[in-house]
Scaffold this active site. Structure first.
Site, short mmCIF file in Angstrom:
data_model
loop_
_atom_site.label_atom_id
_atom_site.label_comp_id
_atom_site.label_asym_id
_atom_site.label_seq_id
_atom_site.Cartn_x
_atom_site.Cartn_y
_atom_site.Cartn_z
N HIS A 73 0.83 -1.22 0.00
CA HIS A 73 0.00 0.00 0.00
C HIS A 73 0.86 1.26 0.00
CE1 HIS A 73 -3.88 -2.12 0.79
NE2 HIS A 73 -3.08 -2.98 1.40
N ASN A 146 -10.42 -2.81 2.18
CA ASN A 146 -10.08 -2.82 0.76
C ASN A 146 -11.34 -2.58 -0.06
OD1 ASN A 146 -7.32 -3.34 0.96
ND2 ASN A 146 -7.56 -5.56 0.81
N HIS A 337 -4.27 1.04 11.85
CA HIS A 337 -4.06 -0.21 12.58
C HIS A 337 -5.42 -0.84 12.87
CE1 HIS A 337 -2.87 -3.20 15.29
NE2 HIS A 337 -2.79 -2.51 16.40
N TYR A 360 0.62 -4.17 12.14
CA TYR A 360 0.56 -2.75 11.80
C TYR A 360 1.41 -1.89 12.72
CZ TYR A 360 -2.80 -3.87 8.18
OH TYR A 360 -3.37 -4.38 7.06
#
Ligand code: HDE
Length: 680
Positions: A73, A146, A337, A360
């Site tokens: 990402h 997503n 996160h 994360y």
């Protein structure tokens, strides 16, 4: 959002904003600088001196400007916005921001591509990240999703393998931001849990027309917990006000060259123009008692809950209404996160989610240089935060007092903990039992039923696009064995599909059998989406001497429908109609391209170089026609239609005395694509 109508987050950010315009230059120590063109030298042609502290500070700072890009990402872009709740969710969750109808919560959203590096193109075929940080009064809540409702793998331990396979191959670092290569497809064929997600990846979903026209999904099953401690399984959906729309593959590839920033520009410009993008938040809920009622496991992230079986309840609206002031400070430093939850929202045992809960913070420690990234303005909670954590690189706050431990008596045992009633986060008390084991549940083993459900749900053009995408992607795979393995895998989704792909990529017909699923889920097809003309972009191809009354009437209809227009001619300046209307030209045939527009309005006219004009016009019309886009012709535009490859038929609209051209064309623009057009 006007800077005056500040929300809580914006007020907080305001304290950190610095406007350097009109100021005197100083060093970071605040010393006024007298010279910024020449370093300090011993003689005008002599060596530079170490004592030039301004030079050293300036260059040292520059040398340290980069931070590691995200491992995945990396390519992304964000904006600020707010969430407004439609109806109270009190019955289902005690989350504070979901209690009072009308309650507004500030948020930050970052869209991203998964595979490519930070500088890669926006319109490559890829899954898009859809990460939202809600700055609630009970702390930050991150919904890190997503634009596809399922994922490639079921267990987080496989994530590094997936990403190593999709990212550029290590020996030659190619290809950039593309899954069309050997290692990705080798991974797919040898990890068949990816089947469902790969079907989505080969569909139009991975080449969105705009981030504003994508759905978002939380993917995992989370838990809502209400005040009484009752829990339900929940999945989150974002539904775009503009519907779900995509580019065509040939166009997406061309846009990557013509404007690699296509999607960030689209978002930035929409917000600057006040065309604020909107999504509705929806939730699907399953009662805890019904956990085993379905033919999929609710903990399996490769499965969706068909909306026709578990309806999506719309509960609020998100509006993006403010661009960032500084991309690095905000978008690059924002730290999402999935573990950032608030009371009322909890985790499940989805093994993919569980692994993310570790990853994360770990990635942010290296990317943002230590544990104090929560103090960076974009990451700060808007509510107060207090604990006994101290020190670390770049600590900003100055914690006063001698006590930094719990329990204590010197500070009256503060900061003190809170009970659930007082708003403390109490983890859901799920009963778990079992042997410690490295294995997967049998209920995770069906990899093809939902892959086939997806296939069954596609319209004929969508199916064709999926086949074309497979033939493109797997056609790029050099290993014949991998190509064969791929069709041998996807025959379990659909035999005819896999056979056509096999034929296209030079391997043997697959012999396996397809899944027996006959059901479909209409909600999965983009054909059933919303179509509105609002904020779409029409390119007007125009020269001098056009029919002003006719064209102005048409363009007014476009603008009233919320359409944006670009005036395209042979050069910048103005063009004039024969009845003396004057229009400013903002693009030329060199500065723009048909792939950067949703539709064309062909007016034509007189120009300096008619032969070149005609050839440019033909190129524009041919491209738009081939990409199934609406094309409207003014009366003066007809000769260009005749010179082009365009044919009469769907989405090709002429100005006639009998019909209202503007209205008909606006309808065509809203539809975006005319798949039933014969382009050959
Ligand atoms: Fe991520 N993911 N991910 N991911 N992910 C990251 O965190 C990871 C997964 C998603 O705009 C990283 O800060 C693991 C699913 C988004 O800043 C990293 C697994 C979904 C973003 C990471 C997954 C996502 C990330 C890299 C397997 C959809 C960008 C930089 C279990 C639900 C957020 C960072 C932004 C980013 C790990 C799977 C979405 C490395 C281990 C499933 C939108 O921590």
């Amino acid at each position: 959002m006007e800077k005056s109508s500040k929300n809580k987050k914006d007020e907080q950010l305001e304290m950190f904003r610095v406007n350097n315009k009109g100021t005197k230059m100083t060093t970071n120590q605040g010393v006024k600088v007298s010279e910024d063109e020449n370093s300090l030298k011993a003689g005008v042609r002599g060596p530079t001196l170490m004592e030039d502290f301004h030079f050293r500070e300036k260059v040292t700072h520059f040398d340290h400007e980069r931070i590691p890009e995200r491992v995945v990402h990396a390519r992304g872009y964000g904006a600020h916005g707010e969430f407004e709740l439609y109806e109270s969710m009190k019955e289902f969750t005690k989350a504070g921001f979901l209690q009072e109808p009308g309650k507004k919560t500030p948020l930050f959203l970052r869209f991203s591509n998964v595979a490519g590096s930070k500088g890669s193109a926006d319109t490559v075929r890829d899954v898009r990240g859809f990460a939202v940080k809600f700055y609630t009064e009970e702390g930050n809540y991150d919904l890190v999703g997503n634009n596809i409702p399922v994922f490639f793998i079921q267990d987080a331990i496989k994530f590094p393998d997936l990403i190593h396979a999709v990212q550029p191959e290590p020996h030659n670092e190619m290809p950039q931001a593309a899954s069309a290569h050997d290692t990705f497809w080798d991974f797919v064929a040898n990890n068949q849990e990816s089947a469902h997600m790969v079907m989505w990846q080969m569909s139009d979903r991975t080449i969105p027309r705009s981030w504003r026209m994508m759905e978002g999904f939380g993917v995992h099953t989370f838990r809502f917990v209400n005040e009484d401690g009752k829990a339900r399984f929940v999945k989150f959906h974002w539904k775009p006000a503009l519907g779900v729309h995509s580019l065509v593959w040939d166009e997406a590839q061309k846009v990557s060259g013509k404007d690699p920033d296509f999607q960030r520009r689209d978002l930035w410009e929409s917000i600057e123009k006040g065309n604020f993008p909107e999504w509705e938040l929806g939730v699907q809920m399953i009662e805890t008692e019904d956990e085993f009622m379905f033919d999929f496991d609710v903990l399996d992230a490769t499965k969706l809950w068909p909306e026709e079986i578990v309806p999506v309840k719309i509960i609020g609206k998100m509006t993006l209404n403010q661009n960032v002031d500084n991309v690095f400070a905000e978008t690059e430093q924002v730290a999402f996160h999935p573990g950032n939850v608030i009371p009322g929202i909890d985790f499940t045992n989805d093994p993919l989610l569980q692994g993310r809960l570790f990853s994360y913070i770990d990635t942010q420690l290296i990317r943002l240089g230590g544990p104090n990234f929560t103090e960076i303005p974009i990451n700060r909670a808007v509510c107060p935060f207090h604990n006994n954590q101290r020190n670390g690189y770049s600590r900003q706050r100055i914690d006063i007092g001698q006590v930094s431990y719990h329990k204590n008596s010197l500070a009256g045992n503060t900061p003190s903990t809170s009970t659930a009633k007082e708003g403390g986060f109490v983890h859901y008390e799920e009963k778990v039992e079992g042997r410690i084991i490295q294995a997967r549940s049998d209920s995770f083993k069906d990899h093809f039923s939902q892959a086939r459900l997806f296939w069954n749900s596609m319209s004929a053009p969508e199916k064709q696009h999926i086949i074309n995408a497979f033939i493109f992607e797997v056609g790029k795979v050099e290993s014949k064995s991998v190509r064969q393995q791929v069709v041998d895998m996807f025959v379990h989704v659909d035999k005819e599909m896999a056979t056509i792909i096999a034929d296209g990529i030079g391997v043997k017909k697959p012999t396996g059998t397809q899944s027996k699923v006959t059901a479909s889920s209409p909600a999965l097809s983009q054909e059933n989406t919303r179509s509105v003309p609002y904020s779409l972009k029409v390119g007007i191809l125009i020269g001098n001497g056009f029919n002003g009354a006719e064209v102005v009437k048409a363009v007014k209809t476009f603008i009233n429908a919320g359409i944006t227009v670009d005036i395209i001619s042979e050069k910048l300046g103005t063009v004039r109609s024969k009845d003396n209307f004057q229009v400013d030209v903002n693009e030329t045939f060199l500065t723009t391209d048909p792939v950067l527009h949703d539709a064309l309005y062909v007016v034509g006219g007189k120009v300096g170089n008619p032969a070149k004009f005609s050839s440019d016009m033909t190129y524009f019309i041919n491209e738009a026609f081939k990409h199934f886009k609406p094309i409207g012709f003014a009366t003066s535009g007809k000769p260009y239609f005749e010179a082009s490859n365009a044919k009469e038929g769907p989405g090709v609209v002429f100005t006639t005395s009998e019909s209202d051209f503007g209205k008909t064309f606006v309808k065509a623009v809203a539809k975006q694509r005319f798949w039933d057009r014969d382009i050959y």
